[in-house]
Design an enzyme around this catalytic site. Sequence first.
Site, PDB file in Angstrom:
ATOM      1  N   ASP A  22       0.853  -1.191   0.000  1.00  0.00           N
ATOM      2  CA  ASP A  22       0.000   0.000   0.000  1.00  0.00           C
ATOM      3  C   ASP A  22       0.888   1.239   0.000  1.00  0.00           C
ATOM      4  O   ASP A  22       2.068   1.170   0.369  1.00  0.00           O
ATOM      5  CB  ASP A  22      -0.914  -0.002   1.236  1.00  0.00           C
ATOM      6  CG  ASP A  22      -2.168   0.840   1.040  1.00  0.00           C
ATOM      7  OD1 ASP A  22      -3.243   0.266   0.835  1.00  0.00           O
ATOM      8  OD2 ASP A  22      -2.065   2.094   1.076  1.00  0.00           O
TER       9      ASP A  22
ATOM     10  N   ARG B  57     -16.239   3.509  -3.644  1.00  0.00           N
ATOM     11  CA  ARG B  57     -17.398   4.383  -3.853  1.00  0.00           C
ATOM     12  C   ARG B  57     -17.969   4.925  -2.550  1.00  0.00           C
ATOM     13  O   ARG B  57     -18.107   4.198  -1.583  1.00  0.00           O
ATOM     14  CB  ARG B  57     -18.486   3.567  -4.560  1.00  0.00           C
ATOM     15  CG  ARG B  57     -18.796   4.138  -5.902  1.00  0.00           C
ATOM     16  CD  ARG B  57     -19.904   3.486  -6.637  1.00  0.00           C
ATOM     17  NE  ARG B  57     -20.203   2.115  -6.321  1.00  0.00           N
ATOM     18  CZ  ARG B  57     -21.372   1.556  -6.602  1.00  0.00           C
ATOM     19  NH1 ARG B  57     -22.308   2.267  -7.167  1.00  0.00           N
ATOM     20  NH2 ARG B  57     -21.589   0.289  -6.330  1.00  0.00           N
TER      21      ARG B  57
ATOM     22  N   ARG C 101     -20.063   4.580 -10.151  1.00  0.00           N
ATOM     23  CA  ARG C 101     -18.777   3.924 -10.422  1.00  0.00           C
ATOM     24  C   ARG C 101     -17.923   4.773 -11.350  1.00  0.00           C
ATOM     25  O   ARG C 101     -16.708   4.812 -11.240  1.00  0.00           O
ATOM     26  CB  ARG C 101     -19.006   2.549 -11.059  1.00  0.00           C
ATOM     27  CG  ARG C 101     -19.384   1.490 -10.059  1.00  0.00           C
ATOM     28  CD  ARG C 101     -19.235   0.113 -10.659  1.00  0.00           C
ATOM     29  NE  ARG C 101     -19.697  -0.898  -9.710  1.00  0.00           N
ATOM     30  CZ  ARG C 101     -20.958  -1.311  -9.615  1.00  0.00           C
ATOM     31  NH1 ARG C 101     -21.875  -0.803 -10.403  1.00  0.00           N
ATOM     32  NH2 ARG C 101     -21.299  -2.226  -8.743  1.00  0.00           N
TER      33      ARG C 101
ATOM     34  N   HIS D 107     -19.644  -4.553 -15.080  1.00  0.00           N
ATOM     35  CA  HIS D 107     -19.878  -4.571 -13.638  1.00  0.00           C
ATOM     36  C   HIS D 107     -20.441  -3.202 -13.261  1.00  0.00           C
ATOM     37  O   HIS D 107     -19.766  -2.339 -12.748  1.00  0.00           O
ATOM     38  CB  HIS D 107     -18.556  -4.825 -12.920  1.00  0.00           C
ATOM     39  CG  HIS D 107     -18.693  -4.929 -11.439  1.00  0.00           C
ATOM     40  ND1 HIS D 107     -19.568  -5.790 -10.827  1.00  0.00           N
ATOM     41  CD2 HIS D 107     -18.055  -4.280 -10.436  1.00  0.00           C
ATOM     42  CE1 HIS D 107     -19.451  -5.658  -9.513  1.00  0.00           C
ATOM     43  NE2 HIS D 107     -18.548  -4.742  -9.251  1.00  0.00           N
TER      44      HIS D 107
ATOM     45  N   VAL E  31      -9.324  -5.495  -9.620  1.00  0.00           N
ATOM     46  CA  VAL E  31     -10.514  -5.495  -8.767  1.00  0.00           C
ATOM     47  C   VAL E  31     -11.051  -4.056  -8.606  1.00  0.00           C
ATOM     48  O   VAL E  31     -12.217  -3.835  -8.361  1.00  0.00           O
ATOM     49  CB  VAL E  31     -10.202  -6.085  -7.377  1.00  0.00           C
ATOM     50  CG1 VAL E  31     -11.460  -6.198  -6.527  1.00  0.00           C
ATOM     51  CG2 VAL E  31      -9.550  -7.468  -7.504  1.00  0.00           C
TER      52      VAL E  31
HETATM   53  N1  APR Z   1      -0.827   2.405  -4.648  1.00  0.00           N
HETATM   54  C1  APR Z   1      -1.102   1.478  -3.699  1.00  0.00           C
HETATM   55  N2  APR Z   1      -2.182   1.551  -2.897  1.00  0.00           N
HETATM   56  C2  APR Z   1      -2.994   2.598  -3.052  1.00  0.00           C
HETATM   57  C3  APR Z   1      -2.763   3.607  -4.014  1.00  0.00           C
HETATM   58  C4  APR Z   1      -1.613   3.482  -4.837  1.00  0.00           C
HETATM   59  N3  APR Z   1      -1.314   4.398  -5.758  1.00  0.00           N
HETATM   60  N4  APR Z   1      -3.757   4.526  -3.918  1.00  0.00           N
HETATM   61  C5  APR Z   1      -4.573   4.103  -2.951  1.00  0.00           C
HETATM   62  N5  APR Z   1      -4.119   2.953  -2.417  1.00  0.00           N
HETATM   63  C6  APR Z   1      -4.692   2.155  -1.328  1.00  0.00           C
HETATM   64  C7  APR Z   1      -5.280   3.003  -0.219  1.00  0.00           C
HETATM   65  O1  APR Z   1      -4.256   3.519   0.630  1.00  0.00           O
HETATM   66  C8  APR Z   1      -6.197   2.017   0.485  1.00  0.00           C
HETATM   67  O2  APR Z   1      -5.553   1.371   1.561  1.00  0.00           O
HETATM   68  O3  APR Z   1      -5.780   1.378  -1.764  1.00  0.00           O
HETATM   69  C9  APR Z   1      -6.532   1.004  -0.603  1.00  0.00           C
HETATM   70  C10 APR Z   1      -8.010   0.959  -0.954  1.00  0.00           C
HETATM   71  O4  APR Z   1      -8.692   0.490   0.143  1.00  0.00           O
HETATM   72  P1  APR Z   1     -10.153   0.976   0.581  1.00  0.00           P
HETATM   73  O5  APR Z   1     -10.221   2.454   0.533  1.00  0.00           O
HETATM   74  O6  APR Z   1     -10.485   0.258   1.844  1.00  0.00           O
HETATM   75  O7  APR Z   1     -11.081   0.451  -0.605  1.00  0.00           O
HETATM   76  P2  APR Z   1     -11.645  -1.048  -0.807  1.00  0.00           P
HETATM   77  O8  APR Z   1     -12.980  -1.153  -0.154  1.00  0.00           O
HETATM   78  O9  APR Z   1     -10.589  -2.016  -0.457  1.00  0.00           O
HETATM   79  O10 APR Z   1     -11.895  -1.045  -2.382  1.00  0.00           O
HETATM   80  C11 APR Z   1     -10.802  -1.025  -3.277  1.00  0.00           C
HETATM   81  O11 APR Z   1     -11.905  -2.315  -4.956  1.00  0.00           O
HETATM   82  O12 APR Z   1     -14.060  -3.132  -5.014  1.00  0.00           O
HETATM   83  C12 APR Z   1     -13.219  -2.122  -5.459  1.00  0.00           C
HETATM   84  O13 APR Z   1     -14.669  -0.198  -5.691  1.00  0.00           O
HETATM   85  C13 APR Z   1     -13.644  -0.759  -4.922  1.00  0.00           C
HETATM   86  O14 APR Z   1     -12.166   0.501  -6.323  1.00  0.00           O
HETATM   87  C14 APR Z   1     -12.365   0.012  -5.009  1.00  0.00           C
HETATM   88  C15 APR Z   1     -11.302  -1.053  -4.703  1.00  0.00           C
END
Ligand code: APR
Length: 304
Positions: free
Chosen positions: A31, A80, A86, A173, A116
Amino acid sequence: MKVSIIGAGNVGATTAQRLAELDIADVVMLDVVEGLPQGKALDIAQAAPVMGYDVDVTGTNDYRDIADSDIVIVTAGIARKPGMDRDDLLAINIKIIREVCANIREHAPGSIVMAVTNPLDVTTYAAVKYMQQERGRVFGMSGLLDSSRFATFIAKEIGCSVKDVDAMVLGGHGDSMVPLPEYTTISGIPLPQLLDRKTIDRLVQRTVNAGAEIVGHLKTGSAFYAPSAAVAMMTEAILKDTKRIVPASVYLDGEYGLRDVCLGVPVRIGKGGAEKVIELELTAEQEQALKRSADEVRQGISKI
Ligand code: APR
């Protein structure tokens, strides 16, 4: 075996937990936020003695740690929020996908890539283009989740076990997804023999809105238990080369009369990724719906 997950948020971390519990591969979570993947990975690793898995689970902010991955799962991006379509996610998430793919190309070039991040079919298309891999080695997880949601609603309505329901949802989707009642069976019995058209239409509508229904409840995030379950199942099918047949978003090159677009269609999942597209016979109405779905995805693609 090694699986890397980019994005240690809700979907990424829950996927890591599910894969660890399947005990099938070492898991690396990456991350941009410092400490987040490390902390969650430590937590999952410390459940191993109780749960009885032997795989390593580690967290990192450094792409060098994804080297030699068999599969890279891309969940990085923003999720979202209520009132957000979306497509609203598109601009932000596509930038993230581009950066992530550049890093995968550099550090894990031979890996299979499963997208994903939403809007799924557009991010999958972008990943296909950025990765420049053999077709099928880059694809998106979507249809299995939509099918699982449809199956859940069907089982509740009929009052039967979810295990007996085999549902099929094609298309994008999003709001234009195409649930196929005729290709949905309950212990081999076609769905239209058990439920009337009006009831099926209601369940189809609930399936189309299923993601938004959850966002409406959660308010600050979107679904992750069912999405991560679908990702884990597809990952297992690749690692074990089980050849499961499920819908997934793949780059179409003439199948279903569609070209240069990613859309959910039934595929065979094995060690080569989405190895084979299975073409179904569709009614004129379903074909139209699939074309409409493709047009909607193309609109997103044209914005990038
Ligand atoms: N590189 C790596 N990680 C990143 C980056 C990046 N450039 N930008 C954001 N992130 C990380 C964020 O720090 C966060 O921890 O991606 C993670 C996303 O996690 P959540 O906000 O919890 O989102 P989540 O519910 O996991 O969904 C992720 O999957 O189902 C789809 O629509 C949903 O697009 C979304 C994705």
